[in-house]
Every structure is written in structure tokens, then in C-alpha cells.
Design an enzyme around this catalytic site. Structure first.
Site, PDB file in Angstrom:
ATOM      1  N   TYR A   1       1.692  -5.933 -10.058  1.00  0.00           N
ATOM      2  CA  TYR A   1       2.692  -6.115  -9.001  1.00  0.00           C
ATOM      3  C   TYR A   1       3.465  -7.403  -9.280  1.00  0.00           C
ATOM      4  CZ  TYR A   1      -0.038  -2.632  -6.377  1.00  0.00           C
ATOM      5  OH  TYR A   1      -0.705  -1.496  -5.967  1.00  0.00           O
TER       6      TYR A   1
ATOM      7  N   PRO B   1       0.374   5.290   2.392  1.00  0.00           N
ATOM      8  CA  PRO B   1       0.056   6.101   3.585  1.00  0.00           C
ATOM      9  C   PRO B   1       1.276   6.431   4.432  1.00  0.00           C
ATOM     10  CG  PRO B   1      -0.554   3.827   3.961  1.00  0.00           C
ATOM     11  CD  PRO B   1      -0.167   3.920   2.505  1.00  0.00           C
ATOM     12  N   LEU B   2       2.364   5.670   4.250  1.00  0.00           N
ATOM     13  CA  LEU B   2       3.601   5.923   4.991  1.00  0.00           C
ATOM     14  C   LEU B   2       4.691   6.456   4.073  1.00  0.00           C
ATOM     15  CD1 LEU B   2       3.548   2.763   7.272  1.00  0.00           C
ATOM     16  CD2 LEU B   2       2.772   5.084   7.810  1.00  0.00           C
TER      17      LEU B   2
END
Length: 260
Positions: free
Chosen positions: A64, A209-210
């Protein structure tokens, strides 16, 4: 006064943490590349997640940024509270923004772990995932390297990311799988590994999850997190955000309807 963990608790890598975790992928620049536009806000979001909302499961990866999110975590949270689990991932290279490639050569994995230890300021990575299984390298070599590092005390527990059921079964021949991290949301809602993890007693960490922000508007946010949490006590979603207002909405959604 202690803060009630959002959505209750789950045990991951031997530590009891909040079932609602926090993903740090969005605390970087566009394309998961470089530094955030607002460093101060990124640091404050991390601190609020832990100190104001009681989130004790922080998920990151050396890829990241690359390296940006791990450095932010250390800046924001070091020295780490005893109840906080910082999980990271190794085994991916980042040639450019939005470009990801698995790289599971044993020497590279070892170098990644050593670098993550330095960036996070730890003597041991409590939970280290193999970010992706590299099809060009024998899985025994990839997992064997992480297992050797565990034997040296540099890794506490080993997890797998973006894997199929057969990968989990095969990995079990070489390591004790501490957690599995796969995509799961109301749109990408089918994953056979979910039930396998339930049967094997392995925590299932649901990333995206979204749906990468497509489900953030209410009632989509609340319904999405509630659906995930009701799939079983072994499921732990790790929504990611770089905005304080969105973080507050996520925690509020869990409190309003996310607890099974």
C-alpha cells in the site's frame, strides 16, 4: 472508560479484537500509490479509529503506497496499545499506480518481512499474510519461508489473502492458517472459502466489504455491514476510508444494525 468494540469481538492471531476492523489501503495516494493528499488527516483517521471508536484490528500491507500505509500506522499509533492487532501482508510488487503483481521468491519474502518490521517498529509481525500466492514459485517455498521466519520469532501468525478453498487446504500442509482474507460484500457475495473457514475455525477477514465505495450510501452501508456480520461470528469486515466523516458513518452503521 473502555470503549465497546464495534460489532463485538473476534479472536484473530491469538488476540481478541473488534470484529469491525480498519483497512488502510485508502490512506495512500490515488491508485494506492504514494502519499495521501493530507498527511495530518490520514494520521488523525487512524488515531480516531483506535482511540475514539475502539477499533483494534488494523489491516495493512507493504504494497500500500508501497510502504506508505505501514509508515503512517507507526507514526499514528506507535507505541501500539496492547489490545491493537496490526496485520500486514507481503509478497506483492508495485511497478506503478494501480499495478499489482505477486512475487513469492523466498528471498523477496524474507526482505519484505524485515522491511515491514522496520517500518512498523516491531520486533515481530503479529499477523503476516501472504498477499498473493505466486503461481511461478512452489507454494511450499513461499509458505516455508514465512514458517521459517515464524520460527525465528519475526512472525507470530501466518495468514492467506485472496485464496480459493483448495489453496487453504493445501496451505494447511505447511502452516497453521491463522486467518483468510478475501473479497466479500453483497455484490461479490459468493465465496466457498467462507464455509470452509467456518468448518476449520479460521477467522474470515472480508476486505472490500463496501465494494470499493459503491455501497457507502445509507442504507447500503448499514445493510452491507449487517449482512456480513450475520454470516457468522468468524467473519470480520475491514472497511477502508480516508475520511473522518465516513469512518463515523461506518461505526454508526454497525451500532445501528450491524450486530447480529
Amino acid at each position: 472508560m473502555s470503549i465497546e468494540p464495534p460489532a463485538g469481538t473476534i479472536t484473530i492471531a491469538g488476540k481478541t479484537v473488534s470484529r469491525l476492523g480498519f483497512g488502510t489501503m485508502r490512506l495512500t495516494g490515488p491508485g494506492t500509490w504514494g502519499h495521501p493528499e493530507d498527511f495530518t488527516t490520514a494520521v488523525f483517521v487512524l488515531r480516531e479509529a483506535v482511540n475514539a471508536y475502539g477499533i483494534t484490528h488494523i489491516d495493512t500491507a507493504d504494497a500500500y503506497g508501497p510502504h506508505t500505509a505501514e509508515a503512517l500506522i507507526r507514526h499514528a499509533l506507535y507505541p501500539y496499545p496492547d489490545d491493537v492487532l496490526v496485520a500486514t501482508k507481503v509478497g506483492m510488487i508495485r511497478p506503478a499506480p494501480n499495478v499489482w503483481a505477486p512475487h513469492g521468491h523466498p528471498g523477496y519474502l524474507r526482505a519484505c518481512v524485515e522491511a515491514s518490521l522496520r517500518r512498523l517498529g516491531r520486533e515481530r509481525l503479529e499477523l503476516c499474510y501472504l498477499h498473493r500466492i505466486d503461481p511461478k514459485v512452489p507454494i511450499a517455498d513461499q509458505l516455508g519461508t514465512l514458517q521459517a521466519l515464524k520460527g525465528e520469532g519475526k512472525i507470530g501468525h501466518i495468514g492467506l489473502s485472496k485464496v480459493a478453498s483448495e489453496d487453504i487446504r493445501l496451505a494447511g500442509k505447511y502452516i497453521t492458517v491463522a486467518a483468510v482474507q478475501n473479497v466479500l460484500n453483497v455484490r461479490d457475495h459468493f465465496d466457498p472459502a467462507l464455509e470452509l473457514c467456518r468448518d476449520l475455525g479460521i477467522p474470515y477477514v472480508a476486505y472490500r466489504p463496501l465494494d470499493a465505495g459503491n455501497l457507502v450510501r445509507s442504507p447500503g452501508l448499514e445493510a452491507s455491514l449487517s449482512w456480513l456480520l450475520q454470516l457468522g461470528p468468524h467473519v470480520a469486515p475491514i472497511p477502508a476510508t480516508s475520511r473522518l466523516s465516513h469512518l463515523a458513518e461506518i461505526v454508526s452503521a454497525v451500532g445501528a444494525g450491524g450486530r447480529p
